[in-house]
Design a protein around this motif. Structure first.
Motif, mmCIF file in Angstrom:
data_model
loop_
_atom_site.group_PDB
_atom_site.id
_atom_site.type_symbol
_atom_site.label_atom_id
_atom_site.label_comp_id
_atom_site.label_asym_id
_atom_site.label_seq_id
_atom_site.Cartn_x
_atom_site.Cartn_y
_atom_site.Cartn_z
ATOM 1 N N LEU A 43 -8.820 5.878 -2.598
ATOM 2 C CA LEU A 43 -9.796 4.934 -3.140
ATOM 3 C C LEU A 43 -9.139 3.985 -4.134
ATOM 4 O O LEU A 43 -9.485 2.818 -4.237
ATOM 5 C CB LEU A 43 -10.922 5.695 -3.854
ATOM 6 N N ARG A 44 -8.194 4.533 -4.868
ATOM 7 C CA ARG A 44 -7.597 3.801 -5.987
ATOM 8 C C ARG A 44 -6.665 2.667 -5.524
ATOM 9 O O ARG A 44 -6.639 1.610 -6.143
ATOM 10 C CB ARG A 44 -6.833 4.820 -6.857
ATOM 11 N N VAL A 45 -5.910 2.888 -4.454
ATOM 12 C CA VAL A 45 -4.910 1.891 -4.040
ATOM 13 C C VAL A 45 -5.523 0.512 -3.766
ATOM 14 O O VAL A 45 -5.091 -0.485 -4.359
ATOM 15 C CB VAL A 45 -4.061 2.413 -2.847
ATOM 16 N N PRO A 46 -6.568 0.407 -2.905
ATOM 17 C CA PRO A 46 -7.145 -0.929 -2.666
ATOM 18 C C PRO A 46 -7.747 -1.545 -3.927
ATOM 19 O O PRO A 46 -7.673 -2.768 -4.127
ATOM 20 C CB PRO A 46 -8.240 -0.680 -1.619
ATOM 21 N N GLU A 47 -8.288 -0.680 -4.789
ATOM 22 C CA GLU A 47 -8.896 -1.149 -6.031
ATOM 23 C C GLU A 47 -7.850 -1.811 -6.936
ATOM 24 O O GLU A 47 -8.064 -2.904 -7.465
ATOM 25 C CB GLU A 47 -9.508 0.089 -6.706
ATOM 26 N N VAL A 48 -6.697 -1.151 -7.073
ATOM 27 C CA VAL A 48 -5.648 -1.685 -7.941
ATOM 28 C C VAL A 48 -5.039 -2.953 -7.328
ATOM 29 O O VAL A 48 -4.747 -3.921 -8.034
ATOM 30 C CB VAL A 48 -4.568 -0.613 -8.211
ATOM 31 N N THR B 2 0.827 -1.204 0.000
ATOM 32 C CA THR B 2 0.000 0.000 0.000
ATOM 33 C C THR B 2 0.869 1.265 0.000
ATOM 34 O O THR B 2 0.629 2.191 -0.780
ATOM 35 C CB THR B 2 -0.927 -0.003 1.240
ATOM 36 N N GLU B 3 1.888 1.277 0.855
ATOM 37 C CA GLU B 3 2.762 2.461 0.922
ATOM 38 C C GLU B 3 3.468 2.709 -0.405
ATOM 39 O O GLU B 3 3.614 3.854 -0.840
ATOM 40 C CB GLU B 3 3.821 2.265 2.019
ATOM 41 N N LEU B 4 3.881 1.613 -1.040
ATOM 42 C CA LEU B 4 4.581 1.757 -2.319
ATOM 43 C C LEU B 4 3.668 2.409 -3.365
ATOM 44 O O LEU B 4 4.071 3.337 -4.060
ATOM 45 C CB LEU B 4 5.053 0.391 -2.824
ATOM 46 N N LEU B 5 2.434 1.925 -3.429
ATOM 47 C CA LEU B 5 1.495 2.478 -4.410
ATOM 48 C C LEU B 5 1.173 3.934 -4.090
ATOM 49 O O LEU B 5 1.023 4.769 -4.987
ATOM 50 C CB LEU B 5 0.223 1.640 -4.473
ATOM 51 N N GLU B 6 1.082 4.252 -2.795
ATOM 52 C CA GLU B 6 0.820 5.642 -2.407
ATOM 53 C C GLU B 6 1.975 6.543 -2.826
ATOM 54 O O GLU B 6 1.782 7.658 -3.316
ATOM 55 C CB GLU B 6 0.601 5.745 -0.895
ATOM 56 N N ALA C 196 -2.013 -9.136 0.741
ATOM 57 C CA ALA C 196 -0.651 -8.726 1.099
ATOM 58 C C ALA C 196 -0.516 -7.206 1.164
ATOM 59 O O ALA C 196 0.592 -6.686 1.180
ATOM 60 C CB ALA C 196 0.335 -9.305 0.099
ATOM 61 N N ALA C 197 -1.640 -6.497 1.244
ATOM 62 C CA ALA C 197 -1.609 -5.027 1.172
ATOM 63 C C ALA C 197 -0.704 -4.397 2.223
ATOM 64 O O ALA C 197 -0.020 -3.416 1.949
ATOM 65 C CB ALA C 197 -3.015 -4.473 1.294
ATOM 66 N N SER C 198 -0.700 -4.967 3.445
ATOM 67 C CA SER C 198 0.132 -4.322 4.466
ATOM 68 C C SER C 198 1.349 -5.158 4.843
ATOM 69 O O SER C 198 1.845 -5.098 5.961
ATOM 70 C CB SER C 198 -0.706 -3.945 5.680
ATOM 71 N N THR C 199 1.836 -5.943 3.898
ATOM 72 C CA THR C 199 3.063 -6.713 4.115
ATOM 73 C C THR C 199 4.234 -5.964 3.472
ATOM 74 O O THR C 199 4.084 -5.398 2.394
ATOM 75 C CB THR C 199 2.949 -8.101 3.441
ATOM 76 N N GLN C 200 5.376 -5.962 4.169
ATOM 77 C CA GLN C 200 6.556 -5.313 3.581
ATOM 78 C C GLN C 200 7.047 -6.106 2.368
ATOM 79 O O GLN C 200 7.028 -7.337 2.373
ATOM 80 C CB GLN C 200 7.678 -5.227 4.615
ATOM 81 N N LEU C 201 7.507 -5.385 1.369
ATOM 82 C CA LEU C 201 7.897 -6.024 0.110
ATOM 83 C C LEU C 201 9.069 -6.986 0.258
ATOM 84 O O LEU C 201 9.266 -7.851 -0.592
ATOM 85 C CB LEU C 201 8.223 -4.966 -0.948
ATOM 86 N N ARG C 202 9.846 -6.846 1.336
ATOM 87 C CA ARG C 202 10.976 -7.767 1.502
ATOM 88 C C ARG C 202 10.515 -9.202 1.702
ATOM 89 O O ARG C 202 11.282 -10.131 1.544
ATOM 90 C CB ARG C 202 11.911 -7.301 2.613
ATOM 91 N N LYS C 203 9.232 -9.375 2.044
ATOM 92 C CA LYS C 203 8.714 -10.730 2.270
ATOM 93 C C LYS C 203 8.017 -11.281 1.027
ATOM 94 O O LYS C 203 7.441 -12.353 1.063
ATOM 95 C CB LYS C 203 7.742 -10.717 3.446
ATOM 96 N N PHE C 204 8.076 -10.540 -0.075
ATOM 97 C CA PHE C 204 7.365 -10.947 -1.281
ATOM 98 C C PHE C 204 8.158 -11.944 -2.125
ATOM 99 O O PHE C 204 9.379 -11.878 -2.198
ATOM 100 C CB PHE C 204 7.069 -9.717 -2.150
ATOM 101 N N SER C 205 7.431 -12.839 -2.802
ATOM 102 C CA SER C 205 8.074 -13.743 -3.764
ATOM 103 C C SER C 205 8.217 -12.983 -5.088
ATOM 104 O O SER C 205 7.680 -11.892 -5.251
ATOM 105 C CB SER C 205 7.204 -14.971 -3.968
#
Lengths: 258, 313
Positions: free
Chosen positions: B118-123, B99-103, B132-141
């Motif tokens: 409004l747009r961030v959750p939609e995308v 979410t922070e990244l998209l913001e 995974a909206a509030s997960t830090q990207l370091r934990k992403f595959s």
């Protein structure tokens, strides 16, 4: 300031906080607490001098290390990891990116220095039991230290725009050390002759004068600092930093990202 | 008005230290991508696809030529408020949450704060990353990063979306979802320009494609027109083994299953093959034309497959 620069600066600050850069404060707090207790026991009458000297020197060193190590990676790390691609794919001008990163690190250093300074003042209060009018010089000394950080950050950014991170760190440290002895370099230039004189004079004026920005000794002895020195140092540090950041921008504007 | 006009872009590099030699990464060419098109930019690895996209986004500078994006000069930074870009193998600030990244990217694109909320959750929902909206990207595959990458490219609702290898790193389900997203972008009237070396993706998605090889533009056109240039092939099936050596001698690939032999051969050799089968007095089962694919086009025109991944798929 424009909103894109602010957004980038805020994100740089957030990165520093999340990467636990401010953890150095814990070491600093331990150092100050231990130092002042020890000083309170072993020195008579000069507790104040020792605490101010020790405290401000530590503030300066911690800050310079952070300014250099984060400063050299500010832009090069973003190029290396390619996080920059998606930023420059926005309506972000390259200079806005550089300036935003620069301010982000300066904000980080200001917050860090503010917290460390509180520590120094607390330690001072502990050994002297009261704060006096003369302690205002300590505040001026801290302000000058922040000005040093601004210059060092700008230089680290400049060096990293054309050389590798390791070389940038070495260059920035070297300039910091030479700049600390700027007065001696000027003295040497004044004494020498011919080509040496010209070379030494150019070098002396090209190097940042960190000696003028160091009033720790005056602060330790509670001597006042002249008002025009505060004004002159502020203008000098800001112009010097502006020139270095402008240099970094000029190089970065033409750069092909790999 | 074309969404992208490439006007003779050229990129040369100098390699070597003392004895510098010039390496051409991209030879000058002209290309126009129309508004509302899904345009595939194809070529083997190292063909110059990424170089072109990086030039278009102003990440590197050309040695010659220029371009226009959405009818404006390509170096105008404000044109980028209407362009979304996904780099190859994207990497983002891993200390941020999705979410922070998209913001962050929304702010940099000059989005209005209320619209952005409004747009961030939609995308995030659109790319299947709500959980995974509030997960830090370091934990992403890798696949999750690719999805976030697509999300950041469309967060500001751009008119033109440029994607560099959008399907790489995704599993078959993920690729299908990305295809759906690209289709839905077209339905919304957006232009999608994407590079890929996975030809089946290009075949199912693209209105038109351009083929690049060794820094040179080799073809532009509708997929069907390109594949039509490849000489057609036919599959012949018959019963019996005796005609097999004669058919193989015509350059066919033969496979025997039970009593049936299947041979795929160029259309021009069909008569000769049928003669051989008749002479051996074997029973012909079927003759079927084989539709040429982009892969055949690559094999024939460029003399190689676009990449290794084709086989592993």
């Amino acid at each position: 300031m424009n909103s894109r620069v602010l957004t980038i600066a805020a994100n740089t600050f957030r990165e520093a906080v999340r990467d636990r850069v401010l953890y150095n404060l814990v070491f600093f707090a331990l150092l100050m607490a231990g130092g002042s207790i020890l000083v309170g026991q072993i020195s008579i009458d000069i507790e104040r001098q020792v605490v101010v000297n020790l405290g401000l020197t530590a503030v300066s060193l911690f800050g310079v290390v952070i300014a250099i190590f984060i400063g050299i990676g500010l832009v090069s790390k973003e190029i290396e990891k390619r996080t920059l691609y998606t930023v420059l794919a926005r309506p972000v001008r390259r200079w806005e990116f550089i300036v935003g990163k620069f301010f982000g690190l300066v904000i980080t250093l200001v917050v860090n220095t503010f917290l460390m300074s509180l520590g120094v003042l607390l330690a001072l209060l502990y050994v002297a039991h009261k704060l006096e009018r003369g302690d205002l010089t300590v505040v001026v000394a801290i302000y000058f230290i922040v000005l040093q950080f601004v210059v060092v950050t700008a230089l680290a950014l400049l060096f990293s725009s054309f050389s590798s991170p390791l070389l940038s760190a070495v260059l920035a440290f070297a300039v910091f050390i030479v700049g600390t002895f700027a007065e001696d370099l000027r003295g040497f230039a004044a004494m020498s002759q011919g080509v040496t004189r010209v070379g030494a004079t150019i070098a002396a004026y090209l190097m940042p004068n960190f000696a003028a920005l160091n009033v720790i000794a005056e602060a330790a002895h509670a001597k006042p600092v002249a008002g025009n020195l505060i004004l002159f140092n502020t203008v000098y540090a800001l112009l010097y930093a502006l020139a270095a950041v402008a240099g970094a921008v000029l190089i970065f504007e033409r750069r092909n990202l790999k | 008005m074309p969404a992208i006009e490439i006007l003779g872009l050229e990129k040369k590099y100098e390699v070597g230290f003392l004895r510098k030699t010039e390496k051409v990464a991209l030879k000058p060419f002209e290309l126009a991508v129309q508004e509302g098109e899904i345009f595939g930019y194809l070529g083997p690895n190292g063909a110059g696809k990424t170089t072109t996209l990086k030039l278009l986004m102003g990440l590197i500078f050309p040695t010659a030529g220029s371009a226009r994006l959405l009818g404006r000069h390509w170096r105008d930074p404000d044109v980028k408020t209407e362009i979304g870009f996904l780099p190859e193998q994207p990497y983002f600030y891993d200390y941020l949450t999705a979410t922070e990244l998209l913001e962050y990217y929304g702010e940099l694109s000059g989005m209005d704060p209320t619209a952005q909320r409004l747009r961030v959750p939609e995308v995030l929902e659109r790319v299947g990353m709500t959980a995974a909206a509030s997960t830090q990207l370091r934990k992403f595959s890798k696949g999750m990063l690719q999805r976030v990458g697509i999300a950041q490219a469309i967060i500001h609702d751009p008119k033109l979306v440029i994607l560099d290898e959008p399907m790489s790193g995704l599993d078959p389900m993920g690729r299908l979802e990305v295809r759906d997203i690209i289709h839905s972008l077209k339905d919304e009237g957006k232009t999608v320009f994407f590079s890929t070396h996975i030809l089946s993706d290009a075949e199912t998605l693209c209105d038109r494609v351009a083929v690049l090889n060794e820094g040179e533009l080799r073809a532009i056109g509708v997929v069907a027109d390109l594949t039509a240039q490849v000489g057609g092939k036919v599959e012949v099936v018959w019963q019996g083994e005796k005609a097999k050596p004669a058919v193989e001698a015509l350059g066919a690939e033969c496979r025997t299953t039970a009593s049936l032999v299947r041979a795929v051969l160029p259309e021009a050799k069909l008569d000769a093959a049928l003669d051989a089968i008749r002479q051996a007095r074997e029973r012909l089962v079927s003759v079927t034309p084989v539709r040429a694919t982009l892969e055949d086009y690559f094999l024939q025109k460029l003399g190689r497959k676009p990449l290794e991944e084709v086989e592993t798929r």
